[in-house]
Design a protein around this motif. Structure first.
Motif, short mmCIF file in Angstrom:
data_model
loop_
_atom_site.label_atom_id
_atom_site.label_comp_id
_atom_site.label_asym_id
_atom_site.label_seq_id
_atom_site.Cartn_x
_atom_site.Cartn_y
_atom_site.Cartn_z
N LYS A 6 -10.90 9.04 -37.19
CA LYS A 6 -10.26 9.48 -38.43
C LYS A 6 -9.01 10.29 -38.13
O LYS A 6 -8.97 11.07 -37.19
N TYR A 7 -8.05 10.09 -38.97
CA TYR A 7 -6.79 10.84 -38.86
C TYR A 7 -6.55 11.56 -40.20
O TYR A 7 -6.56 10.93 -41.24
N PHE A 8 -6.39 12.84 -40.13
CA PHE A 8 -6.22 13.63 -41.37
C PHE A 8 -4.73 14.00 -41.53
O PHE A 8 -4.13 14.56 -40.62
N TYR A 40 -7.73 -4.35 -35.95
CA TYR A 40 -7.40 -2.92 -35.98
C TYR A 40 -6.88 -2.56 -37.37
O TYR A 40 -6.45 -3.42 -38.15
N SER A 41 -6.88 -1.29 -37.66
CA SER A 41 -6.34 -0.80 -38.93
C SER A 41 -5.78 0.61 -38.74
O SER A 41 -6.16 1.31 -37.79
N THR A 49 4.48 1.33 -34.71
CA THR A 49 5.67 1.32 -33.84
C THR A 49 5.44 0.54 -32.54
O THR A 49 6.41 0.00 -31.99
N HIS A 50 4.23 0.49 -32.08
CA HIS A 50 3.99 -0.22 -30.81
C HIS A 50 2.51 -0.58 -30.70
O HIS A 50 1.65 0.18 -31.14
N LYS A 51 2.24 -1.74 -30.10
CA LYS A 51 0.87 -2.16 -29.84
C LYS A 51 0.85 -3.00 -28.56
O LYS A 51 1.80 -3.74 -28.29
N TYR A 52 -0.21 -2.89 -27.80
CA TYR A 52 -0.30 -3.66 -26.56
C TYR A 52 -1.73 -3.65 -26.01
O TYR A 52 -2.58 -2.86 -26.42
N TRP A 53 -1.94 -4.53 -25.03
CA TRP A 53 -3.22 -4.61 -24.31
C TRP A 53 -3.01 -4.07 -22.89
O TRP A 53 -1.92 -4.19 -22.32
N PHE A 54 -4.11 -3.52 -22.35
CA PHE A 54 -4.02 -3.04 -20.98
C PHE A 54 -5.35 -3.28 -20.25
O PHE A 54 -6.40 -3.46 -20.87
N LYS A 55 -5.24 -3.29 -18.97
CA LYS A 55 -6.41 -3.43 -18.10
C LYS A 55 -6.89 -2.04 -17.69
O LYS A 55 -6.08 -1.22 -17.23
N LEU A 56 -8.15 -1.79 -17.89
CA LEU A 56 -8.69 -0.47 -17.57
C LEU A 56 -8.74 -0.29 -16.06
O LEU A 56 -9.40 -1.06 -15.35
N TYR A 100 -10.80 -4.98 -20.71
CA TYR A 100 -9.49 -4.98 -21.38
C TYR A 100 -9.61 -4.27 -22.72
O TYR A 100 -10.59 -4.49 -23.47
N ARG A 101 -8.60 -3.48 -23.02
CA ARG A 101 -8.60 -2.71 -24.27
C ARG A 101 -7.25 -2.86 -24.99
O ARG A 101 -6.22 -3.16 -24.36
N PHE A 102 -7.32 -2.63 -26.29
CA PHE A 102 -6.13 -2.69 -27.14
C PHE A 102 -5.80 -1.27 -27.62
O PHE A 102 -6.70 -0.47 -27.91
N THR A 103 -4.54 -0.98 -27.70
CA THR A 103 -4.11 0.31 -28.24
C THR A 103 -2.86 0.13 -29.09
O THR A 103 -2.15 -0.88 -28.96
N PHE A 104 -2.63 1.06 -29.98
CA PHE A 104 -1.42 0.99 -30.83
C PHE A 104 -0.91 2.40 -31.12
O PHE A 104 -1.64 3.39 -30.97
N ARG A 105 0.32 2.42 -31.57
CA ARG A 105 0.97 3.70 -31.87
C ARG A 105 1.67 3.57 -33.22
O ARG A 105 2.30 2.54 -33.52
N THR A 106 1.52 4.64 -34.01
CA THR A 106 2.20 4.68 -35.30
C THR A 106 3.15 5.87 -35.32
O THR A 106 3.24 6.64 -34.35
N SER A 107 3.80 6.02 -36.45
CA SER A 107 4.73 7.15 -36.59
C SER A 107 4.02 8.49 -36.61
O SER A 107 4.65 9.53 -36.40
N HIS A 108 2.68 8.45 -36.82
CA HIS A 108 1.94 9.70 -36.90
C HIS A 108 0.83 9.82 -35.85
O HIS A 108 0.28 10.92 -35.69
N TYR A 109 0.52 8.70 -35.15
CA TYR A 109 -0.69 8.76 -34.33
C TYR A 109 -0.64 7.71 -33.24
O TYR A 109 -0.05 6.62 -33.40
N GLU A 110 -1.27 8.01 -32.10
CA GLU A 110 -1.45 7.04 -31.01
C GLU A 110 -2.95 6.86 -30.77
O GLU A 110 -3.66 7.85 -30.53
N TRP A 111 -3.41 5.62 -30.88
CA TRP A 111 -4.84 5.33 -30.73
C TRP A 111 -5.26 5.45 -29.27
O TRP A 111 -4.69 4.83 -28.38
#
Length: 299
Positions: A6-8, A40-41, A49-56, A100-111
């Protein structure tokens, strides 16, 4: 399984970040492509702003696979849909086995999350022969196309003998049974999965030895051989003596004993031997029977 964070933003409960992986584990054949996806949501007020996959990797910061030298030219994101992302890796290698995992970044938050993504296992093919690779003709042999994990798409298997496909061998089972083994089954065997016949396993050689009980056995015959075709009989081999006749001259005296000792006689005993041919010898001029001949010297 959904992963929640959750992001408040000043309005409690107004927004939620989430990443969900529909498949947690995958087993894929080496050399083939694979698609790993997630949903994702993020809050509607935030701009992605950004989304990508990475290898753990242990003790390493996440790196976008599209810019990772290990995946150069092999990693891409083909599906661009809102709320959904797919990672495609082509020409899979055994070293691609990882989480493998997915991550994303918004103007207010980075997952960021410590929860698991999708674990990929890349496997090759190999042939196993049981009971052994060298057997005697007439035995039962089972060949199994083995992977290190169950393939995700449950493919059909194809068998090859000496680089040629085995007729009728394509089926969902990963085994080829030879029962009984014959000389035509000897050779090199390999296997592949449907749609990827070029990705075959290394060859395994099956050796079929002849059954020693039946090898080099000639048929028996029962016939009479004409006299003209028989081999000549050696006259001096294995002679049998039918009788021994000892004769004395008319004036010969019988030796007498004197004081318990025999008296030697100067008379010469003449011993006559009767010579007979071997019982199994057959004269050349006889077709069906054998006769016994005796040569007797009279005294």
């Amino acid at each position: 399984m959904a992963l929640f964070l959750k992001y408040f933003s000043g309005v409690p409960g107004n927004s939620c970040h989430r990443v969900s992986y529909p498949t947690r584990t995958m087993c894929v054949l080496q050399g083939t492509p694979v698609d790993i996806s997630c949903t994702y949501s993020h809050p509607s007020y935030a701009t992605l702003t950004h989304k990508y996959w990475f290898k753990l990797r242990a003790n390493q910061e996440p790196r976008d696979l599209q810019s990772d030298s290990e995946y150069e030219g092999r990693a891409e994101y083909p599906v661009e849909e809102t709320g959904r992302s797919t990672l495609r890796i082509t020409d899979l290698r055994v070293t691609d086995s990882a989480e493998y995992r997915f991550t994303f970044r918004t103007s207010h938050y980075e997952w960021k999350s410590i929860l698991h993504g999708t674990t990929l296992t890349v496997t090759g093919l190999r042939v196993e022969v049981t009971p052994v690779a060298t057997v005697t003709e007439g035995q039962r042999v089972t060949l199994t196309c083995i992977t290190s994990c169950p393939l995700a798409d449950k493919p059909s298997y194809i068998w090859y003998q000496n680089n040629g496909p085995v007729t009728g061998s394509e089926n969902p089972e990963n085994q080829l049974v030879l029962d009984p083994v014959g000389p035509q089954h000897a050779g090199s065997y390999s296997c592949s999965v449907r749609n990827y016949p070029h990705l075959r396993s290394p060859e395994e050689t099956l050796t079929a030895l002849p059954d020693p009980v039946y090898d080099n056995v000639l048929p028996l015959t029962n016939r009479l051989v004409p006299a003209a075709q028989r081999e000549p009989i050696e006259e001096q081999d294995d002679l049998h003596y039918a009788a021994i006749d000892v004769s004395r001259s008319e004036n010969q005296e019988v030796p007498r004993r004197s004081a318990g000792f025999p008296v030697q006689s100067c008379q010469t005993e003449e011993v006559v031997y009767s010579l007979a041919q071997r019982p199994n010898a057959v004269p050349e001029d006889a077709d069906q029977t054998s006769e016994l001949y005796s040569t007797i010297k009279k005294p």
